[in-house]
Every structure is written in structure tokens, then in C-alpha cells.
Design a protein around this motif. Sequence first.
Motif, mmCIF file in Angstrom:
data_model
loop_
_atom_site.group_PDB
_atom_site.id
_atom_site.type_symbol
_atom_site.label_atom_id
_atom_site.label_comp_id
_atom_site.label_asym_id
_atom_site.label_seq_id
_atom_site.Cartn_x
_atom_site.Cartn_y
_atom_site.Cartn_z
ATOM 1 N N MET A 78 37.028 -32.193 -1.160
ATOM 2 C CA MET A 78 36.785 -33.119 -2.279
ATOM 3 C C MET A 78 37.180 -32.436 -3.590
ATOM 4 S SD MET A 78 33.186 -34.882 -3.521
ATOM 5 C CE MET A 78 33.079 -35.938 -2.081
ATOM 6 N N THR A 79 38.104 -33.047 -4.328
ATOM 7 C CA THR A 79 38.545 -32.452 -5.583
ATOM 8 C C THR A 79 37.447 -32.517 -6.629
ATOM 9 O OG1 THR A 79 40.144 -32.595 -7.375
ATOM 10 C CG2 THR A 79 39.545 -34.663 -6.327
ATOM 11 N N THR A 80 37.408 -31.505 -7.490
ATOM 12 C CA THR A 80 36.463 -31.514 -8.612
ATOM 13 C C THR A 80 37.207 -31.733 -9.927
ATOM 14 O OG1 THR A 80 36.588 -29.105 -8.786
ATOM 15 C CG2 THR A 80 34.804 -30.022 -7.449
ATOM 16 N N ASP A 81 38.494 -32.117 -9.867
ATOM 17 C CA ASP A 81 39.254 -32.382 -11.082
ATOM 18 C C ASP A 81 38.978 -33.789 -11.596
ATOM 19 O OD1 ASP A 81 40.349 -29.860 -11.198
ATOM 20 O OD2 ASP A 81 42.078 -30.406 -9.978
ATOM 21 N N VAL A 82 37.736 -34.221 -11.429
ATOM 22 C CA VAL A 82 37.252 -35.497 -11.957
ATOM 23 C C VAL A 82 35.876 -35.238 -12.552
ATOM 24 C CG1 VAL A 82 38.543 -36.926 -10.310
ATOM 25 C CG2 VAL A 82 36.213 -36.185 -9.749
ATOM 26 N N TYR A 83 35.440 -36.152 -13.405
ATOM 27 C CA TYR A 83 34.088 -36.039 -13.947
ATOM 28 C C TYR A 83 33.041 -36.593 -12.984
ATOM 29 C CZ TYR A 83 36.118 -34.702 -18.434
ATOM 30 O OH TYR A 83 36.798 -34.042 -19.426
ATOM 31 N N PHE A 84 33.384 -37.656 -12.248
ATOM 32 C CA PHE A 84 32.437 -38.268 -11.315
ATOM 33 C C PHE A 84 33.121 -38.595 -9.999
ATOM 34 C CE2 PHE A 84 30.628 -39.435 -15.444
ATOM 35 C CZ PHE A 84 29.277 -39.128 -15.270
ATOM 36 N N HIS A 85 32.357 -38.480 -8.908
ATOM 37 C CA HIS A 85 32.750 -39.000 -7.607
ATOM 38 C C HIS A 85 31.875 -40.204 -7.283
ATOM 39 C CE1 HIS A 85 35.494 -35.821 -6.415
ATOM 40 N NE2 HIS A 85 34.602 -34.918 -6.745
ATOM 41 N N ARG A 86 32.479 -41.274 -6.803
ATOM 42 C CA ARG A 86 31.707 -42.417 -6.342
ATOM 43 C C ARG A 86 31.010 -42.051 -5.039
ATOM 44 N NH1 ARG A 86 32.032 -48.046 -7.040
ATOM 45 N NH2 ARG A 86 33.956 -47.879 -8.271
ATOM 46 N N THR A 87 29.707 -42.328 -4.965
ATOM 47 C CA THR A 87 28.948 -42.031 -3.747
ATOM 48 C C THR A 87 28.399 -43.296 -3.090
ATOM 49 O OG1 THR A 87 26.921 -41.684 -5.028
ATOM 50 C CG2 THR A 87 28.279 -39.750 -4.563
ATOM 51 N N GLY A 88 28.622 -44.446 -3.691
ATOM 52 C CA GLY A 88 28.154 -45.717 -3.157
ATOM 53 C C GLY A 88 28.735 -46.840 -3.986
ATOM 54 N N PRO A 89 28.383 -48.093 -3.694
ATOM 55 C CA PRO A 89 28.934 -49.214 -4.439
ATOM 56 C C PRO A 89 28.711 -49.130 -5.936
ATOM 57 C CG PRO A 89 27.802 -49.977 -2.456
ATOM 58 C CD PRO A 89 27.495 -48.522 -2.588
ATOM 59 N N ALA A 90 27.587 -48.536 -6.369
ATOM 60 C CA ALA A 90 27.283 -48.452 -7.802
ATOM 61 C C ALA A 90 26.647 -47.124 -8.169
ATOM 62 C CB ALA A 90 26.363 -49.603 -8.206
ATOM 63 N N SER A 91 26.934 -46.068 -7.389
ATOM 64 C CA SER A 91 26.343 -44.752 -7.657
ATOM 65 C C SER A 91 27.443 -43.700 -7.752
ATOM 66 C CB SER A 91 25.328 -44.378 -6.568
ATOM 67 O OG SER A 91 25.944 -44.337 -5.299
ATOM 68 N N TYR A 92 27.173 -42.682 -8.598
ATOM 69 C CA TYR A 92 28.203 -41.695 -8.942
ATOM 70 C C TYR A 92 27.552 -40.327 -9.085
ATOM 71 C CZ TYR A 92 30.673 -45.982 -9.956
ATOM 72 O OH TYR A 92 31.224 -47.227 -9.843
ATOM 73 N N ARG A 93 28.247 -39.322 -8.555
ATOM 74 C CA ARG A 93 27.756 -37.949 -8.659
ATOM 75 C C ARG A 93 28.623 -37.181 -9.656
ATOM 76 N NH1 ARG A 93 24.447 -34.863 -5.890
ATOM 77 N NH2 ARG A 93 24.323 -36.371 -4.168
ATOM 78 N N PRO A 94 28.006 -36.509 -10.643
ATOM 79 C CA PRO A 94 28.794 -35.736 -11.606
ATOM 80 C C PRO A 94 29.300 -34.435 -10.997
ATOM 81 C CG PRO A 94 26.465 -35.369 -12.010
ATOM 82 C CD PRO A 94 26.556 -36.421 -10.917
#
Length: 257
Positions: A1-17
Motif C-alpha cells: 500500500m503506497t503512502t504517497d497519499v494523505y488518506f487511504h479509503r477504508t470503507g464506503p465513507a471512512s478514511y485512514r490518514p
Amino acid sequence: MTTDVYFHRTGPASYRPTEHVSGGWNTAEQHVAPGFGLLTHLVEVDRDARGSDLVIGRVSFDILGTITMDVVDCAVEVIRPGRTIELVEATMSQGGRDVVRLRAWLMSASDTASIAGSALPLIPGPDDLDEWSASSVWPGGFIASAQVRRRELDLGHAVYWVRTDVALLDEPVSSTARAVGLLDIANGIATRIHPDELAYPNLDLTAHLFEAPNGGWLGFDTSVSFGRAGIGLTSSRIYDETGPIGTVAQTLTLRRK
């Protein structure tokens, strides 16, 4: 999983920083800037899903609490529907507690190129300013993710350009949402007092946009004012490389350390 993003989507409306979201006041907490971009993106996703072609004219964020470096949940609601004007609210929560609320005005677009113009003054371009390390003043992953070119004009007054190579999400995001995800950096670049001496977090951020950012460098002409009763204001004109595109204001609470 790349970390070159601010957030990863973890569900329909949830996000992990990711680590790029960690804050300047407390690295165990999220910097709100990427979250502002995330909520703006979700407003645009909801708009597109409804088949609307309205554009964002204003975003106004209220910061309701601190945000730990953990998953956040987001929701979008149309408060005032319309064919030419809509008021849309987006909320970020964590553990059942609301932490950020956005209200965005969406407006119909039309061709006004023949009368376009602004009396806002221009600022030097990014190639005319020196590189500056914001990490020399602020800790945290968000500040480290930003490239800054800056010139201090006076105490609490600076012009500067900001960009980042970190994507907001690992999915398509508009240039407007990406730019909004950088706006909150304004409160840390034109400092009046070093943050080791005084805490001056902002409670909100309101941006008025009369042009959509075109991507790339985002410019600021920022002035910071401290009042006599513990209240401050960070006020910015904002630019892309074509010229001025809007304004930003942030209310500060001043707290001696």
C-alpha cells in the motif's frame, strides 16, 4: 500500500490518514489541511453522483475538536438543493464525535470571460522566490510534505507559493479539492511569534473562490494580526500561476505557553 497519499479509503465513507497528515501543533494529531481537501472532494463526488454541474464558490470549515491519527468517517448532506445554487454540508467524525464541519456553496457556471478581472495585486511568481523549509519552524508530516517558496515582507506578512507531490487520495481528485487541501498551511507561514512561545491554532477557515485553481503551485499573500484580547486573524489572498483566484480567512485563538 503506497503512502504517497494523505488518506487511504477504508470503507464506503471512512478514511485512514498516512504519516503525511500528522500535525504541526501535535504530531499525534491530524493536521486539518488534508481533511479540508478530503471533505471538499466528497462534496464534489456527491455533486457528480447527483448529475449536477455546479461549481464551488465558497468553502467554510469549522474545527470542532482535535483529530487523532486514526480512521475518520465522513458524510455529505444537501442542505439547500437547487438547479443554480446549492448549500451542501460535509461532516468528518471520529469515534462518533464530529470533528470538522464544512458548508459549501455550489453555484452555476457561465461564460463571463469577456468581463473577467480583479483589482487584487499580483505577487512574485514561484520562480522569483527562494525555497524555504517550513519544517525549520513546524514539525509534522503535513508540513514536511509541502514544498514552499517564500519571501517575508514584514513581521507577520509574507508572500509564498506551496505545492505537494503527495496525492490527496489514491483516486481521481479535482484541482480545487487538492488546492483546498493546502489552504490551512497559511496560518504557519507568515508567523508573528515562534510557535514555541505562543500557540495560535485556528478555529475555522473560509475560502471564497472566483476562479477554480488550475493545479500546480498555489500562491498566498498572507497577513497575520493579533488582537488585544486573545483573538487573532490570518488573512490571505490566494493565487494560481494565472493570477488571483480568491481569499482565505482563519480565526485564531491566542494561548501563551
